[in-house]
Design an enzyme around this catalytic site. Structure first.
Site, PDB file in Angstrom:
ATOM      1  N   ASP A 126       0.885  -1.151   0.000  1.00  0.00           N
ATOM      2  CA  ASP A 126       0.000   0.000   0.000  1.00  0.00           C
ATOM      3  C   ASP A 126       0.931   1.212   0.000  1.00  0.00           C
ATOM      4  OD1 ASP A 126      -2.067   1.778   0.060  1.00  0.00           O
ATOM      5  OD2 ASP A 126      -3.209   0.707   1.584  1.00  0.00           O
TER       6      ASP A 126
HETATM    7  C1  BGC Z   1      -4.973   3.133  -0.150  1.00  0.00           C
HETATM    8  C2  BGC Z   1      -5.004   2.103  -1.250  1.00  0.00           C
HETATM    9  C3  BGC Z   1      -4.802   2.794  -2.567  1.00  0.00           C
HETATM   10  C4  BGC Z   1      -3.499   3.571  -2.536  1.00  0.00           C
HETATM   11  C5  BGC Z   1      -3.194   4.310  -3.806  1.00  0.00           C
HETATM   12  C6  BGC Z   1      -3.760   4.022  -0.206  1.00  0.00           C
HETATM   13  O1  BGC Z   1      -3.872   5.078   0.671  1.00  0.00           O
HETATM   14  O2  BGC Z   1      -5.024   2.478   1.098  1.00  0.00           O
HETATM   15  O3  BGC Z   1      -6.193   1.394  -1.231  1.00  0.00           O
HETATM   16  O4  BGC Z   1      -4.837   1.860  -3.600  1.00  0.00           O
HETATM   17  O5  BGC Z   1      -3.572   4.534  -1.498  1.00  0.00           O
HETATM   18  O6  BGC Z   1      -4.069   5.358  -3.983  1.00  0.00           O
END
Ligand code: BGC
Length: 737
Positions: free
Chosen positions: A270
């Protein structure tokens, strides 16, 4: 003359040779580019041509949403996009800001809670196909979704992005999404693996959960996504599990995902989920994304070189503290990902924001809407009998594809409930906002500048004069509502909606409550409101889907993918101390263990407000007593229940038959019920159909913490056939030998 002739003759072999050379100089296709060869051969060939530095470059971001390919070899970059409800707009290279392109307005599909509420894997398939076509058209390698974290508490700000509280339902719903998405040559990235069941302290909270709850509740949907859906990538979650961040967690990634499930794709962090080079190197991470919020703040040359899996990783490789085989494994996984997607010359071209995709969004929305209450058949609304309709509530006009965090979408269009209701009922409609939520700024919800008393007074005035009130409320996508980065502060409806509803009910009892949310909410007014509809976040076609259900053009057939408790403390996770939820800020202990959702309510005899699997229709169904193909089964066999479903009403509709198992006299605690099968049956008015539900005896197992094995005890089991976890129509005993 002779001299010249001799010269020409002498030059002939040279001409001949160079000609031959020219013939032989036909470029030979390198193995890694030869699509007729097995992918593994191509991966090892590409790997053999790469330098160590090139391999390391595959393992970390080069921009906010992309990572490098191998430019020298023509191997393309990896481009990722959120996910999961549509393809996010383009984002700047080095920041979270929008790139402000004008060609990236997508179709917004319903939130995954709505998809799960359809209880129809075919809806997952058309959803996955359509969102995959959009991602392909936008040239994405990876779509960041779908999400299958289990609904543990109604306070989790991100429940709307997931598929509910039951591991079996979410497993069945996630697989077709992935399969159809990936047919477009775009990888799914299943998220957030694992135990990211709340947003508060999500970056560090250390989850302590038993092996049994991990295996029975929190992992099955991920396992199905990998072993059946064959997802090509997976996203590690922000939180920790047993003291290690999930993006580099030895047990979750090396042992379970790559060991037991034989995952051969890429583990992506993530954004900002990596914290340590040696752990990232050794514990199964393949691509590091989003470290630091702004790539350029860490270095004046190239901040991405400072990622844990960039130069620091290279240093460890040079020192020999990380074996070269570890790097080769990571690079192979990234190459595999690229070969499966961008370098598959046969992948289709995709399509974007088409009328067909809008139809898919609408279909899924219509199948996911859940009718929770309908006293005296107030619904469907009959335009010919109504003179005036008061639509009240901010959510009647509020765009719900905006906000919520990373799933925020820039859509090609979003039809509001008010817009469609006006289309159906014209000037019979009056509209009053009734309450105001206030803007969200810098992650904070600010009080509204509008005067609450004035808004309320207008709503009451309209309600008094109307034949029926449609109250369109619920939550929204602002911070501390259904939104990433924070949990809800309260289980009740926000912005004074409960009080407003009570006041409306004093002047008009014909109230339809339409809840737009991705979460359960308290309903102190439930006994006084004749009709309640759970309408989720429905995407581009929201208003159209809602209006068609309210007017009866579509007969609702959605079923809740999670229970609605009466009060928060009825919920397992919220019934213990703070350590159980939300944790003491450092760690959190899942004390309800395997009793999540209806497993808790049913085992503890707590009556929910609305149970898991519940949803009404404008028609009635009768289920017949099921017949099992046998009474006694051995462990390798499949149980099959056959029954008849009849639509006894006057309109076509669909019922979801559900089968739960109960183990009698179990030597360990077992939930009162566990869902093992379901089938959505579509029936015309008066029609009868025979249906069957099958599952393997081995799927009745529990996970034995002591032996680390799945165990099916011999003995007696009860099969319950019903239309929700609480509406069991028939029970059928069976025995396992
Ligand atoms: C989120 C993810 C997301 C990523 C990219 C993170 O803050 O938890 O689900 O895919 O950001 O935007």
């Amino acid at each position: 003359m002779t001299k010249r002739l001799i010269g020409i003759v002498m030059f002939l072999p040279v001409l001949f040779l160079t000609g031959m050379l020219r013939v032989n100089a036909q470029p030979v296709k390198p193995i890694y580019l030869d699509e007729s060869r097995p992918i593994e051969e191509r991966v090892s060939n590409a790997l053999s041509l790469m330098t160590r530095e090139e391999k390391v470059a595959l393992c970390h971001a080069q921009s906010k949403f992309s990572s490098k390919g191998v430019a020298r070899l023509g191997i393309p970059e990896v481009w990722m996009s959120d996910g999961p409800h549509g393809v996010r707009e383009e984002i700047l290279w080095d920041s979270w800001s929008e790139a402000k392109w004008t060609n990236d307005s997508c179709t917004a599909f319903p939130a995954l809670t709505c998809l799960a509420a359809s209880w129809n894997p075919e809806m997952s398939a058309i959803y996955g196909k359509a969102v995959g076509e959009e991602a392909r058209y936008r040239n994405k390698t990876v779509l960041l979704g779908p999400g299958v974290n289990i609904y543990r508490t109604p306070l989790n700000g991100r429940n709307f992005e997931y598929m509910g509280e039951d591991p079996y339902l979410s497993s069945r719903m996630v697989v077709p999404y992935i399969q159809e998405l990936q047919k477009n040559g775009v990888a799914a990235c299943v998220k957030h693996y694992a135990l990211n069941n709340q947003e508060i302290w999500r970056g560090h909270i250390d989850v302590q959960v038993s092996d049994r709850a991990l295996r029975e509740i929190y992992l099955p949907a991920f396992k199905a996504a990998i072993t059946e859906g064959k997802a090509w990538s997976i996203m590690g979650s922000y939180n920790q599990f047993r003291g290690e961040h999930c993006c580099h967690n030895d047990l979750l990634l090396n042992k379970i995902l790559k060991g037991e499930w034989k995952f051969d794709g890429a583990v992506i962090t993530d954004w900002g989920g990596a914290h340590n080079t040696m752990q990232a190197a050794m514990n199964g991470l393949d691509i590091e994304m989003g470290t630091g919020t702004d790539g350029m703040t860490r270095s004046i040359t190239n901040a991405y070189d400072n990622y844990y899996l960039a130069l620091p990783f290279l240093d460890e490789l040079k020192k020999g503290s990380v074996p070269e085989s570890v790097l080769n494994d990571k690079a192979s996984r990234v190459l595999r990902l690229i070969f499966r997607t961008t370098m598959n010359s046969k992948r289709p071209y995709g399509s974007f924001a088409t009328p067909e995709h809008a139809q898919v969004a609408r279909k899924v929305a219509e199948e996911g809407i859940v009718l929770l209450k309908n006293d005296d058949n107030l619904l469907p609304l009959d335009a010919s009998k109504l003179k005036s309709i008061a639509v009240i509530g901010e959510n009647a006009t509020r765009p719900m594809t905006i906000g919520g965090g990373s799933s925020n979408l820039k859509t090609h269009s979003e039809i509001s409930p008010l817009q469609s209701l006006k289309g159906k009922f014209g000037n019979k409609i009056t509209y009053a906002m009734g309450y105001a939520s206030g803007p969200s700024a810098y992650g904070r919800e600010l009080p509204s500048k509008l005067n609450a008393d004035t808004l309320r007074a207008e709503a009451i005035r309209n309600a008094k004069k109307a034949d029926v009130v449609i109250f369109v409320g619920g939550l929204n996508k602002n911070h501390f509502q259904d939104c990433e980065g924070g949990d809800r502060k309260t289980y009740n409806l926000p912005f004074g909606q409960d009080q407003l509803l009570n006041e409306i009910l004093k002047v008009n009892s014909n109230v339809v409550v339409l809840l737009i949310s991705g979460n359960a909410v308290a309903m102190p007014w439930v006994g006084h409101v004749p009709a309640i509809v759970q309408a989720w976040y429905l995407g581009s076609e929201a208003g159209n889907a809602i209006a068609s259900v309210l007017t009866g053009e579509v007969n609702p057939s959605g079923k809740l993918p999670f229970s609605f408790p009466v009060k928060l403390t009825d919920c397992g996770a919220n019934s213990f101390d703070k350590l159980c939820y939300p944790g003491d800020s450092i760690k959190e202990v899942y004390k309800e263990d395997i009793l999540v959702g209806y497993r808790w309510y049913d085992t503890k005899n707590i009556t929910p407000l609305f149970p898991f699997g519940f949803g009404m229709s404008y028609t009635n169904f009768v289920l017949s007593k099921p017949l099992t193909d046998k009474k006694i089964y051995t462990k390798g066999e499949t149980v099959k229940l056959t029954f008849v479903v009849q639509n006894t009403g006057k309109v076509a509709g669909a019922e979801v038959a559900q089968v739960y198992i109960t183990q009698k006299n179990a030597p360990v605690l077992r939930p009162a019920k566990e869902l093992k099968g379901f089938k959505k049956v579509f029936l015309k008015a008066g029609e009868t159909q025979t249906a069957s539900i099958s599952f393997k005896v081995k799927d009745m197992a529990y996970y034995d913490d002591k032996t680390s094995n799945w165990v099916v005890d011999a003995g007696e089991y009860e099969l319950s056939l019903g239309t929700s976890s609480r509406d069991i129509k028939f029970m059928a005993p069976i025995q396992v030998k």
